[in-house]
Write an enzyme that holds these catalytic residues in place. Sequence first.
Site, PDB file in Angstrom:
ATOM      1  N   ASP A  11      17.008   6.786   6.343  1.00  0.00           N
ATOM      2  CA  ASP A  11      15.808   6.188   5.759  1.00  0.00           C
ATOM      3  C   ASP A  11      16.256   5.078   4.822  1.00  0.00           C
ATOM      4  O   ASP A  11      17.435   5.008   4.450  1.00  0.00           O
ATOM      5  CB  ASP A  11      15.029   7.271   4.967  1.00  0.00           C
ATOM      6  CG  ASP A  11      13.798   6.698   4.300  1.00  0.00           C
ATOM      7  OD1 ASP A  11      13.026   6.008   4.993  1.00  0.00           O
ATOM      8  OD2 ASP A  11      13.622   6.907   3.085  1.00  0.00           O
ATOM      9  N   SER A  12      15.318   4.255   4.413  1.00  0.00           N
ATOM     10  CA  SER A  12      15.626   3.211   3.436  1.00  0.00           C
ATOM     11  C   SER A  12      16.010   3.823   2.084  1.00  0.00           C
ATOM     12  O   SER A  12      16.617   3.160   1.264  1.00  0.00           O
ATOM     13  CB  SER A  12      14.406   2.317   3.261  1.00  0.00           C
ATOM     14  OG  SER A  12      13.280   3.109   2.951  1.00  0.00           O
ATOM     15  N   TYR A  43      12.550  -1.187   2.477  1.00  0.00           N
ATOM     16  CA  TYR A  43      12.546  -1.902   3.749  1.00  0.00           C
ATOM     17  C   TYR A  43      11.137  -2.457   4.038  1.00  0.00           C
ATOM     18  O   TYR A  43      10.981  -3.392   4.798  1.00  0.00           O
ATOM     19  CB  TYR A  43      12.924  -0.962   4.902  1.00  0.00           C
ATOM     20  CG  TYR A  43      14.384  -0.605   5.056  1.00  0.00           C
ATOM     21  CD1 TYR A  43      15.338  -0.917   4.085  1.00  0.00           C
ATOM     22  CD2 TYR A  43      14.830   0.058   6.210  1.00  0.00           C
ATOM     23  CE1 TYR A  43      16.676  -0.565   4.256  1.00  0.00           C
ATOM     24  CE2 TYR A  43      16.164   0.395   6.390  1.00  0.00           C
ATOM     25  CZ  TYR A  43      17.086   0.090   5.414  1.00  0.00           C
ATOM     26  OH  TYR A  43      18.401   0.431   5.596  1.00  0.00           O
ATOM     27  N   CYS A  74      12.531   6.589   8.614  1.00  0.00           N
ATOM     28  CA  CYS A  74      11.779   5.517   7.948  1.00  0.00           C
ATOM     29  C   CYS A  74      10.797   4.889   8.939  1.00  0.00           C
ATOM     30  O   CYS A  74      11.182   4.458  10.023  1.00  0.00           O
ATOM     31  CB  CYS A  74      12.785   4.474   7.474  1.00  0.00           C
ATOM     32  SG  CYS A  74      12.039   3.037   6.715  1.00  0.00           S
ATOM     33  N   ASN A  75       9.538   4.829   8.555  1.00  0.00           N
ATOM     34  CA  ASN A  75       8.523   4.250   9.449  1.00  0.00           C
ATOM     35  C   ASN A  75       8.784   2.769   9.697  1.00  0.00           C
ATOM     36  O   ASN A  75       8.627   2.278  10.808  1.00  0.00           O
ATOM     37  CB  ASN A  75       7.132   4.399   8.833  1.00  0.00           C
ATOM     38  CG  ASN A  75       6.637   5.818   8.883  1.00  0.00           C
ATOM     39  OD1 ASN A  75       5.799   6.161   9.700  1.00  0.00           O
ATOM     40  ND2 ASN A  75       7.159   6.677   8.021  1.00  0.00           N
ATOM     41  N   THR A  76       9.194   2.047   8.642  1.00  0.00           N
ATOM     42  CA  THR A  76       9.432   0.609   8.807  1.00  0.00           C
ATOM     43  C   THR A  76      10.606   0.385   9.755  1.00  0.00           C
ATOM     44  O   THR A  76      10.548  -0.471  10.652  1.00  0.00           O
ATOM     45  CB  THR A  76       9.700  -0.054   7.437  1.00  0.00           C
ATOM     46  OG1 THR A  76       8.698   0.380   6.505  1.00  0.00           O
ATOM     47  CG2 THR A  76       9.677  -1.555   7.551  1.00  0.00           C
ATOM     48  N   GLU A 153       7.316   7.727  -6.208  1.00  0.00           N
ATOM     49  CA  GLU A 153       8.660   7.833  -6.811  1.00  0.00           C
ATOM     50  C   GLU A 153       8.589   7.996  -8.327  1.00  0.00           C
ATOM     51  O   GLU A 153       9.491   8.562  -8.947  1.00  0.00           O
ATOM     52  CB  GLU A 153       9.517   6.627  -6.416  1.00  0.00           C
ATOM     53  CG  GLU A 153       9.779   6.630  -4.908  1.00  0.00           C
ATOM     54  CD  GLU A 153      11.043   5.932  -4.477  1.00  0.00           C
ATOM     55  OE1 GLU A 153      11.793   5.441  -5.326  1.00  0.00           O
ATOM     56  OE2 GLU A 153      11.262   5.892  -3.247  1.00  0.00           O
ATOM     57  N   CYS A 185       4.053   6.469   6.586  1.00  0.00           N
ATOM     58  CA  CYS A 185       5.124   6.117   5.645  1.00  0.00           C
ATOM     59  C   CYS A 185       5.697   7.422   5.121  1.00  0.00           C
ATOM     60  O   CYS A 185       4.959   8.384   4.891  1.00  0.00           O
ATOM     61  CB  CYS A 185       4.552   5.282   4.496  1.00  0.00           C
ATOM     62  SG  CYS A 185       5.754   4.931   3.208  1.00  0.00           S
ATOM     63  N   THR A 186       7.019   7.418   4.919  1.00  0.00           N
ATOM     64  CA  THR A 186       7.712   8.638   4.490  1.00  0.00           C
ATOM     65  C   THR A 186       7.129   9.268   3.234  1.00  0.00           C
ATOM     66  O   THR A 186       7.188  10.484   3.056  1.00  0.00           O
ATOM     67  CB  THR A 186       9.179   8.292   4.183  1.00  0.00           C
ATOM     68  OG1 THR A 186       9.211   7.100   3.388  1.00  0.00           O
ATOM     69  CG2 THR A 186       9.975   8.096   5.450  1.00  0.00           C
ATOM     70  N   HIS A 187       6.599   8.415   2.331  1.00  0.00           N
ATOM     71  CA  HIS A 187       6.156   8.933   1.038  1.00  0.00           C
ATOM     72  C   HIS A 187       4.748   9.532   1.061  1.00  0.00           C
ATOM     73  O   HIS A 187       4.367  10.264   0.160  1.00  0.00           O
ATOM     74  CB  HIS A 187       6.165   7.813  -0.005  1.00  0.00           C
ATOM     75  CG  HIS A 187       7.530   7.345  -0.382  1.00  0.00           C
ATOM     76  ND1 HIS A 187       8.437   6.871   0.545  1.00  0.00           N
ATOM     77  CD2 HIS A 187       8.156   7.273  -1.587  1.00  0.00           C
ATOM     78  CE1 HIS A 187       9.537   6.520  -0.078  1.00  0.00           C
ATOM     79  NE2 HIS A 187       9.401   6.756  -1.364  1.00  0.00           N
TER      80      HIS A 187
HETATM   81  N1  DGL Z   1      10.741   4.682   4.072  1.00  0.00           N
HETATM   82  C1  DGL Z   1       9.791   3.599   4.086  1.00  0.00           C
HETATM   83  C2  DGL Z   1       8.806   3.815   5.253  1.00  0.00           C
HETATM   84  O1  DGL Z   1       8.554   4.921   5.692  1.00  0.00           O
HETATM   85  C3  DGL Z   1       9.055   3.465   2.772  1.00  0.00           C
HETATM   86  C4  DGL Z   1       9.915   2.885   1.674  1.00  0.00           C
HETATM   87  C5  DGL Z   1      10.375   1.468   1.952  1.00  0.00           C
HETATM   88  O2  DGL Z   1       9.552   0.536   1.941  1.00  0.00           O
HETATM   89  O3  DGL Z   1      11.557   1.305   2.235  1.00  0.00           O
HETATM   90  O4  DGL Z   1       8.275   2.872   5.762  1.00  0.00           O
END
Ligand code: DGL
Length: 269
Positions: A11-12, A43, A74-76, A153, A185-187
């Site tokens: 993940d990012s 990311y 990571c979704n991105t 976060e 998104c992961t969060h």
């Molecule tokens: N992990 C990223 C996602 O799921 C979120 C955090 C980021 O922008 O890197 O897209």
Amino acid sequence: MDRNSPIGVFDSGIGGLTVLREITRLLPNENTIYLGDTARVPYGSKSKETVERYSFEVANFLIKHDIKLLVAACNTASAYAVPKLKRELKIPVLGVIEPGAKAAVSVTSHNKIGVIGTEGTIRSSAYCTAIKSVNPEVSTFTKACPLFVPLVEEGWANDEVTALVAERYLCDLKDSGIDTLVLGCTHYPLLKETIASVMGSAVTLIDSAASTAAEVKRILSESNMFNAKTGQAKHRFFVTDSPERFLTVGRRFFGDNLSEAELAQLTEN
Ligand code: DGL
């Protein structure tokens, strides 16, 4: 690489721990190795080219650790880099977009699905493309919610400030008549309660983390690649910056089992 090799998850930063948590819940016997690219997070606001390059560097690091399957948590990164990772790597690669899209299509009753994510994920249209490839009849409605990541976060997932931000971001989606919303998104799984209270009980929230873990299980089962050794599974954590912050914030995502993280040196391709 063999069936006893670890599953690689990246993940990012910290958020991918929501996906790792689901994988370890569903497959408690599997060894895992996680890399959070904490030096270069986020990311979500970066270009496709940059996210692709970062994802390859991270993937190469994990491949050197002999992983049997790569999961882009990571979704991105899933939106921008997974298609190329799938084409170029010799191991199976799984992103979170397809499992999340399939889960959403399977529950929508009126064929109206909303997707929220980072700017990059929404700009890529990856979820909409994946949803329409499962069912072209579905209409999709999207919204980038970039402030959600820093709020989570900061530990403000259940704070009134976050509730206000959620109302502002989600009002158009609410008016659109969607019955299903992908938390792309992961969060966002950590914001489930806040998002649910804005959207109301008629909207089903889809957490890609759980559907991705189910897909990991299916891939390992079909390829006969479950870990053959029983006993305590090993989980290693790497970051590209500040293991201390990763451990403190990461416990919110993964729980108290997160006790040690190592610093990773990534090399360019
Ligand atoms: N992990 C990223 C996602 O799921 C979120 C955090 C980021 O922008 O890197 O897209």
